[in-house]
Design a protein around this motif. Structure first.
Motif, PDB file in Angstrom:
ATOM      1  N   ALA A 196     -27.300  33.426 -22.315  1.00 52.70           N
ATOM      2  CA  ALA A 196     -27.343  33.665 -23.766  1.00 52.70           C
ATOM      3  C   ALA A 196     -26.966  35.109 -24.079  1.00 52.70           C
ATOM      4  O   ALA A 196     -26.255  35.381 -25.064  1.00 52.70           O
ATOM      5  CB  ALA A 196     -28.747  33.358 -24.298  1.00 52.70           C
ATOM      6  N   GLY A 229     -22.348  28.049 -35.611  1.00 51.88           N
ATOM      7  CA  GLY A 229     -23.683  27.499 -35.869  1.00 51.88           C
ATOM      8  C   GLY A 229     -23.875  26.279 -34.990  1.00 51.88           C
ATOM      9  O   GLY A 229     -23.561  26.304 -33.799  1.00 51.88           O
ATOM     10  N   SER A 230     -24.367  25.178 -35.589  1.00 52.17           N
ATOM     11  CA  SER A 230     -24.540  23.970 -34.769  1.00 52.17           C
ATOM     12  C   SER A 230     -23.229  23.207 -34.650  1.00 52.17           C
ATOM     13  O   SER A 230     -23.084  22.361 -33.774  1.00 52.17           O
ATOM     14  CB  SER A 230     -25.624  23.086 -35.381  1.00 52.17           C
ATOM     15  OG  SER A 230     -25.152  22.435 -36.536  1.00 52.17           O
ATOM     16  N   ARG A 283     -28.859  29.227 -33.536  1.00 51.07           N
ATOM     17  CA  ARG A 283     -29.326  28.591 -32.308  1.00 51.07           C
ATOM     18  C   ARG A 283     -30.435  29.439 -31.689  1.00 51.07           C
ATOM     19  O   ARG A 283     -30.464  30.665 -31.834  1.00 51.07           O
ATOM     20  CB  ARG A 283     -28.173  28.419 -31.336  1.00 51.07           C
ATOM     21  CG  ARG A 283     -27.240  27.290 -31.747  1.00 51.07           C
ATOM     22  CD  ARG A 283     -26.122  27.091 -30.768  1.00 51.07           C
ATOM     23  NE  ARG A 283     -25.307  28.286 -30.652  1.00 51.07           N
ATOM     24  CZ  ARG A 283     -25.427  29.173 -29.676  1.00 51.07           C
ATOM     25  NH1 ARG A 283     -26.343  29.006 -28.744  1.00 51.07           N
ATOM     26  NH2 ARG A 283     -24.654  30.225 -29.633  1.00 51.07           N
ATOM     27  N   GLN A 284     -31.320  28.745 -31.004  1.00 52.53           N
ATOM     28  CA  GLN A 284     -32.440  29.439 -30.366  1.00 52.53           C
ATOM     29  C   GLN A 284     -32.617  28.917 -28.940  1.00 52.53           C
ATOM     30  O   GLN A 284     -32.155  27.823 -28.616  1.00 52.53           O
ATOM     31  CB  GLN A 284     -33.737  29.177 -31.145  1.00 52.53           C
ATOM     32  CG  GLN A 284     -33.756  29.776 -32.541  1.00 52.53           C
ATOM     33  CD  GLN A 284     -35.071  29.473 -33.237  1.00 52.53           C
ATOM     34  OE1 GLN A 284     -35.536  28.347 -33.212  1.00 52.53           O
ATOM     35  NE2 GLN A 284     -35.663  30.485 -33.848  1.00 52.53           N
ATOM     36  N   ILE A 285     -33.279  29.710 -28.122  1.00 47.48           N
ATOM     37  CA  ILE A 285     -33.750  29.187 -26.836  1.00 47.48           C
ATOM     38  C   ILE A 285     -35.234  29.518 -26.721  1.00 47.48           C
ATOM     39  O   ILE A 285     -35.716  30.460 -27.367  1.00 47.48           O
ATOM     40  CB  ILE A 285     -32.993  29.775 -25.620  1.00 47.48           C
ATOM     41  CG1 ILE A 285     -33.133  31.296 -25.572  1.00 47.48           C
ATOM     42  CG2 ILE A 285     -31.558  29.340 -25.599  1.00 47.48           C
ATOM     43  CD1 ILE A 285     -32.674  31.886 -24.251  1.00 47.48           C
ATOM     44  N   GLU A 286     -35.935  28.735 -25.912  1.00 50.46           N
ATOM     45  CA  GLU A 286     -37.369  28.979 -25.734  1.00 50.46           C
ATOM     46  C   GLU A 286     -37.535  29.967 -24.580  1.00 50.46           C
ATOM     47  O   GLU A 286     -37.144  29.667 -23.448  1.00 50.46           O
ATOM     48  CB  GLU A 286     -38.093  27.666 -25.427  1.00 50.46           C
ATOM     49  CG  GLU A 286     -39.589  27.786 -25.569  1.00 50.46           C
ATOM     50  CD  GLU A 286     -40.280  26.431 -25.650  1.00 50.46           C
ATOM     51  OE1 GLU A 286     -40.521  25.941 -26.764  1.00 50.46           O
ATOM     52  OE2 GLU A 286     -40.553  25.863 -24.587  1.00 50.46           O
ATOM     53  N   ARG A 309     -39.653  31.147 -29.373  1.00 50.08           N
ATOM     54  CA  ARG A 309     -38.206  30.946 -29.396  1.00 50.08           C
ATOM     55  C   ARG A 309     -37.490  32.221 -29.841  1.00 50.08           C
ATOM     56  O   ARG A 309     -38.012  32.980 -30.663  1.00 50.08           O
ATOM     57  CB  ARG A 309     -37.841  29.795 -30.324  1.00 50.08           C
ATOM     58  CG  ARG A 309     -38.335  28.479 -29.765  1.00 50.08           C
ATOM     59  CD  ARG A 309     -38.233  27.375 -30.753  1.00 50.08           C
ATOM     60  NE  ARG A 309     -39.086  26.256 -30.342  1.00 50.08           N
ATOM     61  CZ  ARG A 309     -39.307  25.201 -31.073  1.00 50.08           C
ATOM     62  NH1 ARG A 309     -38.743  25.095 -32.253  1.00 50.08           N
ATOM     63  NH2 ARG A 309     -40.084  24.241 -30.641  1.00 50.08           N
ATOM     64  N   GLN A 320     -29.447  25.682 -24.769  1.00 51.16           N
ATOM     65  CA  GLN A 320     -28.611  26.856 -24.994  1.00 51.16           C
ATOM     66  C   GLN A 320     -27.207  26.465 -25.450  1.00 51.16           C
ATOM     67  O   GLN A 320     -26.499  27.249 -26.045  1.00 51.16           O
ATOM     68  CB  GLN A 320     -28.549  27.654 -23.695  1.00 51.16           C
ATOM     69  CG  GLN A 320     -28.359  29.143 -23.881  1.00 51.16           C
ATOM     70  CD  GLN A 320     -27.104  29.620 -23.197  1.00 51.16           C
ATOM     71  OE1 GLN A 320     -26.731  29.079 -22.168  1.00 51.16           O
ATOM     72  NE2 GLN A 320     -26.452  30.611 -23.767  1.00 51.16           N
ATOM     73  N   PHE A 350     -36.365  21.222 -28.255  1.00 51.82           N
ATOM     74  CA  PHE A 350     -37.604  22.012 -28.140  1.00 51.82           C
ATOM     75  C   PHE A 350     -38.829  21.095 -28.147  1.00 51.82           C
ATOM     76  O   PHE A 350     -39.808  21.360 -27.454  1.00 51.82           O
ATOM     77  CB  PHE A 350     -37.688  23.054 -29.253  1.00 51.82           C
ATOM     78  CG  PHE A 350     -36.594  24.081 -29.159  1.00 51.82           C
ATOM     79  CD1 PHE A 350     -36.450  24.870 -28.017  1.00 51.82           C
ATOM     80  CD2 PHE A 350     -35.679  24.259 -30.177  1.00 51.82           C
ATOM     81  CE1 PHE A 350     -35.429  25.797 -27.901  1.00 51.82           C
ATOM     82  CE2 PHE A 350     -34.660  25.181 -30.071  1.00 51.82           C
ATOM     83  CZ  PHE A 350     -34.526  25.951 -28.937  1.00 51.82           C
TER      84      PHE A 350
END
Lengths: 295, 469
Positions: free
Chosen positions: A69, A137-138, A158-161, A167, B121, B368
């Protein structure tokens, strides 16, 4: 106690079996370096290995994901840098061409350059990393900007955990940073306004376009600043994941792996015990009226 | 007053006694390695004479050297040692729950959730979607392998138990038959030492197989009872065991007892039997069954939670409501059935990553929710990894406990066996000395005979001189 032959032989077999079994166990541990193979070897350690191995896999993957990322954000920052450069050049041209000393031909030439700058911005923002357009974006499977600078993506960030329930943003809100959604300016429109003013050979309009360009520059800079913050957060998350991976590796190793010195010592002891058992057994067999040596 | 002929007569009897001593020692030596053999002792007594002279020596009886106190404790020790050893062996041979092997549920579980994290991701990436499907398939296969690794040993224990039952019945019948023979021999005044040895060996083996212990009987018969109290041998009659599939226990074999009087069969609970059969039953329906059903419950709980989260998300084509795993119905056997839903397996674009139908391919909102399932408490109150760790720890504790008890029981059995051998075992040196002693006595007696004969010859010579012969 009366000692019968069956006692001598049964005990000899039992003692040498036990000693042989100890040697076998010690050899297994010393040669494999693994202390816990079966849950019965150490139930608490076996459960700990399961839990720590899972945490280790998660930390290692998180490290990979955050690194990936971060690489993507770095590429996005490069693209926004190009946009900033293009806006700076456009503003420079605006300042220059707002001066009445320049001719219509000069402004027409500048307009052509600004058109190129607009294309450069469009090309930079259609950046593709791997299989994805990072500014879409998406809607990241096709180019987010067409030749006219229309945005085809969406406002999804967008996100990641990076931790359970935590997030982190890993993309730019293109509709705001470039297209000015929510009260900002459209970068393409700002550049387009300059291009139109230059094409129209209108110094006043050129001067008027400078505000939009200034706003657009600030907007992109703010976007890059937010992106920098995200990259810092990802770097911190990666460092934390790497540290966690080291900790978990150490924890798994402590639970599962044999202490080399301890294993070698136990093996030597077990071998000595076996030797002693076999020697004692053979000596015991000799002490008989049947001994052909007559000893 | 004793005559020379009396001396010859006494010597003849005494020679027989020494021959018996020698024969007994010889028999002891021949059986020095025979399991369960109790050494015999030829008891020689002096023969009262007349007129103040002794009458020589004769064989009184041949007895066995036995310690009844120790022997009474042995069947229980044999039964307990065989029980714990069988349980330890059965659990120690199971590797399905070995930690960190790289192909167990633990690894597959981690891989599945990390594949979701990787997809989050770049949710639109076809390769990463395929990665999630592959990780889900690996997880399903790990559950299936583990389930198989736990159910197969249970089936193998059934086969082992079934193969031991005929031996139990044969030994029980043998003890009953020997009871009768020993009774008859004793009534006719013969000391049935060899028959008693045979019976003791059969009792030992029965104790090892079933945990049967001796019930005191005033008649001198050896009656045997199973740990639950049911009679296995009553005097000259023996009960018999058989097996039948138990539908309430997944078709695994249960034990049935047909009583010595022919009534029955009655069903026996697992704890009604000890010895190796009891140990195998306890391992089969104890730690192994618990682990198997816990893995089933984990597969069901986890699969259901993942399916619930997955069904709320949207696939790349905008459809929703897809299950990721095909679980069948009910937790029982879920680990052996679990598989990736065939539609998703054939089309990774159906992985429901997006949170809405209008979102683009890169939307990972629902991923998620799926990732969060990893930390979600399941029916047991812990998350999937902790639940699995608990299953591993529970099974490990049962295995390690059985191993420790087996070592302890083996030590007790060894100690008692040593004590029995101390009394009943043959010492080769001792027997050789006895033979030497008997030989010396035999030689001395033959010298007496030759001397007496010489004396008689002398007497005969006097007679011949007197009569002029």
């Amino acid at each position: 106690m009366r000692v019968s032959d069956s006692m001598i032989f049964n005990n000899a077999a039992l003692y040498s079996d036990n000693a042989q079994s100890s040697v076998d166990d010690a050899t297994r541990v010393a040669s494999t370096g693994i202390r816990v193979q079966h849950p019965g070897d150490d139930p608490a350690a076996a459960a700990g290995i399961v839990a720590h191995s899972s945490a280790l896999a998660q930390a290692q993957n998180l490290s990979k994901v955050t690194a990936s990322a971060n690489d993507e954000l770095s590429a996005a920052d490069g693209a926004l840098s190009q946009v900033s450069d293009a806006l700076a050049r456009a503003r420079e041209l605006a300042v220059q061409m707002s001066n009445s000393t320049y001719s219509a031909a000069d402004r027409a030439g500048a307009a052509a350059e600004v058109a190129t700058l607009s294309q450069q911005v469009s090309a930079a923002l259609n950046l593709k990393v791997g299989t994805r357009y990072v500014f879409g974006g998406s809607k990241d499977q096709s180019a987010p900007f067409d030749a006219s600078g229309n945005y085809l993506g969406d406002g999804t960030v967008r996100q990641i955990e990076i931790a359970p329930g935590l997030r982190q943003d890993v993309s730019v809100r293109t509709d705001q940073v470039i297209k000015g959604a929510g009260g900002g300016v459209d970068v393409f429109a700002a550049i387009g306004a300059l291009q139109s003013a230059l094409t129209a050979n209108d110094p006043d309009a050129v001067r008027a376009s400078m505000d939009g360009l200034t706003q657009a520059t600030g907007q992109v800079a703010a976007g890059r600043a937010a992106l920098g913050g995200d990259m810092d957060a990802l770097t911190a998350a990666k460092n934390a994941a790497d540290t966690a991976a080291q900790t978990e590796t150490s924890a798994v190793s402590k639970l599962q792996d044999a202490d080399v010195i301890d294993a070698a010592t136990k093996l030597a002891l077990a071998q000595h015990a076996l030797e002693a058992a076999l020697t004692a057994t053979s000596q015991g067999f000799k002490l008989s009226l049947l001994d052909p040596t007559g000893a | 007053m004793s005559s020379l002929f009396d001396i010859l007569s006494q010597s003849s009897v005494s020679l027989g006694a020494q021959t018996a001593v020698s024969a007994t020692a010889s028999n002891n030596l021949a059986n020095s390695a025979t399991p369960g053999y109790a050494r015999q002792d030829a008891v020689v007594v002096d023969v009262p004479g007349v007129g103040g002279f002794g009458g020589g020596a004769r064989l009184d009886t041949v007895t066995q050297k036995r310690d009844r106190f120790i022997e009474a404790q042995l069947p229980l020790a044999f039964g307990q040692a065989a029980f714990s050893q069988a349980q330890s062996d059965a659990l120690g041979a199971v590797s399905a729950l070995d930690p960190n092997t790289g192909n167990g549920i633990d690894s597959a579980l981690s891989n599945f959730f990390t594949s979701l994290q990787s997809l989050s991701q770049n949710a639109g990436d076809t390769g990463l979607r395929q990665g999630v499907v592959s990780a889900a398939q690996q997880l399903a296969m790990a559950f299936q392998r583990t389930s198989q690794g736990l159910s197969q040993p249970r089936g193998a224990l059934d086969q082992q138990i079934a193969s031991e039952i005929p031996q139990v019945n044969q030994l029980a019948a043998q003890v009953a038959q020997l009871n009768g023979q020993i009774h008859s021999a004793a009534a006719s005044g013969v000391q049935p030492n060899d028959l008693m040895d045979q019976r003791q060996r059969a009792v030992d083996q029965l104790a090892q197989l079933t945990g049967a212990t001796v019930v005191n009987d005033s008649s001198g018969d050896v009656s045997l009872a199973l740990p639950s109290g049911q009679a296995l041998v009553t005097g000259g009659a023996a009960a018999s065991l058989s097996v039948a599939p138990d539908p309430s226990n997944g078709g695994h074999l249960s034990l049935l007892l047909t009583r010595a009087d022919g009534t029955g069969p009655v069903s026996l609970a697992n704890d009604a039997v000890g010895g190796s059969i009891g140990g195998q039953l306890t391992a089969r329906d104890g730690a192994l069954k618990t682990a198997e059903s816990s893995v089933d419950q984990l597969a069901w709980d986890l699969g259901t939670a993942i399916n619930t989260a997955h069904a709320q998300g949207y696939a790349l084509d905008g459809t929703t409501g897809h299950a990721l795993f095909d679980l069948g119905s009910g937790p029982s056997g879920a680990a052996s059935r679990i598989a990736v839903d065939s539609a998703v397996a054939g089309n990774p674009s159906l992985v429901a990553a997006a949170g809405s139908s209008s979102a683009g391919a890169g939307d990972a909102t629902n991923l998620f929710s799926l990732i969060d399932v990893g930390g979600q408490a399941l029916s047991g109150g812990a998350d999937a990894t902790s639940t699995l760790a608990g299953i591993v720890a529970g099974f490990g504790s049962a295995s390690s406990g059985a191993t420790a008890v087996a070592a302890q029981d083996a030590a007790i059995q060894s100690n008692l066996t040593t004590l029995r051998d101390s009394t009943s075992g043959v010492s080769v040196d001792e027997e050789l000395i006895k033979m030497q002693q008997a030989q010396r006595s035999y030689e001395a007696i033959t010298r007496v005979i030759s001397t007496t004969t010489a004396m008689l010859d002398s007497l005969m010579a006097i007679g011949a001189t007197t009569t002029g012969v």
